[in-house]
Design an enzyme around this catalytic site. Structure first.
Site, PDB file in Angstrom:
ATOM      1  N   TYR A   1      80.317  39.582 -62.786  1.00 24.91           N
ATOM      2  CA  TYR A   1      80.895  38.430 -62.091  1.00 24.91           C
ATOM      3  C   TYR A   1      82.115  38.940 -61.329  1.00 24.91           C
ATOM      4  O   TYR A   1      83.175  39.187 -61.909  1.00 24.91           O
ATOM      5  CB  TYR A   1      81.271  37.352 -63.101  1.00 24.91           C
ATOM      6  CG  TYR A   1      81.676  36.006 -62.505  1.00 24.91           C
ATOM      7  CD1 TYR A   1      81.740  35.798 -61.129  1.00 24.91           C
ATOM      8  CD2 TYR A   1      81.979  34.933 -63.341  1.00 24.91           C
ATOM      9  CE1 TYR A   1      82.105  34.569 -60.603  1.00 24.91           C
ATOM     10  CE2 TYR A   1      82.344  33.690 -62.822  1.00 24.91           C
ATOM     11  CZ  TYR A   1      82.413  33.518 -61.459  1.00 24.91           C
ATOM     12  OH  TYR A   1      82.789  32.295 -60.936  1.00 24.91           O
TER      13      TYR A   1
ATOM     14  N   LYS B   1      77.225  38.617 -59.437  1.00 28.08           N
ATOM     15  CA  LYS B   1      77.546  37.309 -58.880  1.00 28.08           C
ATOM     16  C   LYS B   1      78.739  37.537 -57.963  1.00 28.08           C
ATOM     17  O   LYS B   1      79.859  37.794 -58.426  1.00 28.08           O
ATOM     18  CB  LYS B   1      77.882  36.299 -59.973  1.00 28.08           C
ATOM     19  CG  LYS B   1      78.271  34.919 -59.426  1.00 28.08           C
ATOM     20  CD  LYS B   1      78.632  33.943 -60.533  1.00 28.08           C
ATOM     21  CE  LYS B   1      79.089  32.616 -59.932  1.00 28.08           C
ATOM     22  NZ  LYS B   1      79.474  31.627 -60.975  1.00 28.08           N
TER      23      LYS B   1
END
Length: 269
Positions: free
Chosen positions: A121, A149
């Site tokens: 992330y 992400k």
């Protein structure tokens, strides 16, 4: 390879402040019915830091059961609760700013010990640690790192460079809802998007066949949902639509203003 739209589910609360598990089950079924590729349990949209250990376990269990029943994927934002999951969503270490070499060492250490592949992330405006495309490419070569992400707050040069030469099998999923369209145009394989709680099928269509006009409409909706800290406006809208029992969040978040919720509700698909 991870592709399509993944919905990081909110955690609904009832009038007593307890987790509304039945409402969570219905939300999970609704987005999967509309074609979401998978669910994200205990992402930041789900307020995991405000949940007890027992609540987190139950949330993951509910999301896992829904994913299994639909043959969908499950990504979990807690490395301790990944049994049966497709992948674990793990942030770049926040606050300490270990530098790029430290980030590489950190993720390689986690990947070598994880039960499931990792999704990095990358959200530097929260972690304080930017990463170059070269660093993400190196991490993407690890067999237990499945993707990223990507949520830098813009479509930047590193996104262009990464998408132009991503490692084989490494998925780039946009995490900035308003940038879904340009990231797909550059080659992203999908997104992890809180906005996709609403009009999920439109987001799914967008990921399957890029449509500039649809992308503009979805970006406009997403902008209204992020007018205040996520997921406060989203919860207000879901409550107004009768999909969750209350718009409540847990501290340090506070509910969105009526004005922000009204603007989001005024948006038309």
């Amino acid at each position: 390879m991870l592709s399509g739209i993944y919905v990081p589910l909110i955690t609904p609360f009832d009038e007593s402040g307890a987790v509304a598990y039945a409402a969570l089950e219905k939300l999970a079924a609704s987005v999967l019915d509309q074609g979401a590729a998978g669910l994200v349990a205990l992402g930041t949209t789900g307020e995991p830091s405000a949940l007890s250990a027992a609540e987190r376990r139950t949330v993951v269990a509910i999301c896992g059961e829904a994913a299994r029943s639909y043959g969908a994927q499950l990504i979990v934002g807690d490395l301790q609760l990944v049994e049966g999951a497709t992948a674990a969503l793990v942030t770049v270490p926040a606050f300490v700013r270990p530098g790029e070499r430290g980030v590489i060492a950190h993720f390689e250490h986690l990947a070598e010990r994880s039960q499931v592949p990792l999704v990095i992330y990358h959200i530097p405006y929260r972690t304080g640690q930017p990463l170059t495309a070269a660093v993400l490419r190196r991490l993407g070569e690890h067999p237990m790192i499945a993707g990223v992400k990507y949520a830098t707050g813009s479509v930047d040069q590193d996104a262009v460079a990464l998408l132009g030469e991503a490692p084989s099998g490494f998925s780039v999923l946009t995490g900035d809802d308003v940038y879904l369209s340009p990231m797909l145009a550059l080659g992203a394989s999908g997104g992890i998007l809180a906005s996709a709680h609403l009009h999920t099928s439109s987001f799914v269509s967008m990921a399957a066949s890029w449509d500039r006009a649809l992308g503009h409409r979805l970006a406009a909706m997403s902008a209204t949902l992020f007018a205040e800290p996520n997921p406060t406006v989203l919860k207000g809208v879901l409550h107004a639509k009768g999909l969750i029992p209350t718009p409540d969040v847990r501290l340090p978040l506070v509910p969105a203003t009526a004005e922000s919720v009204a603007r989001a509700l005024d948006w038309g698909a």
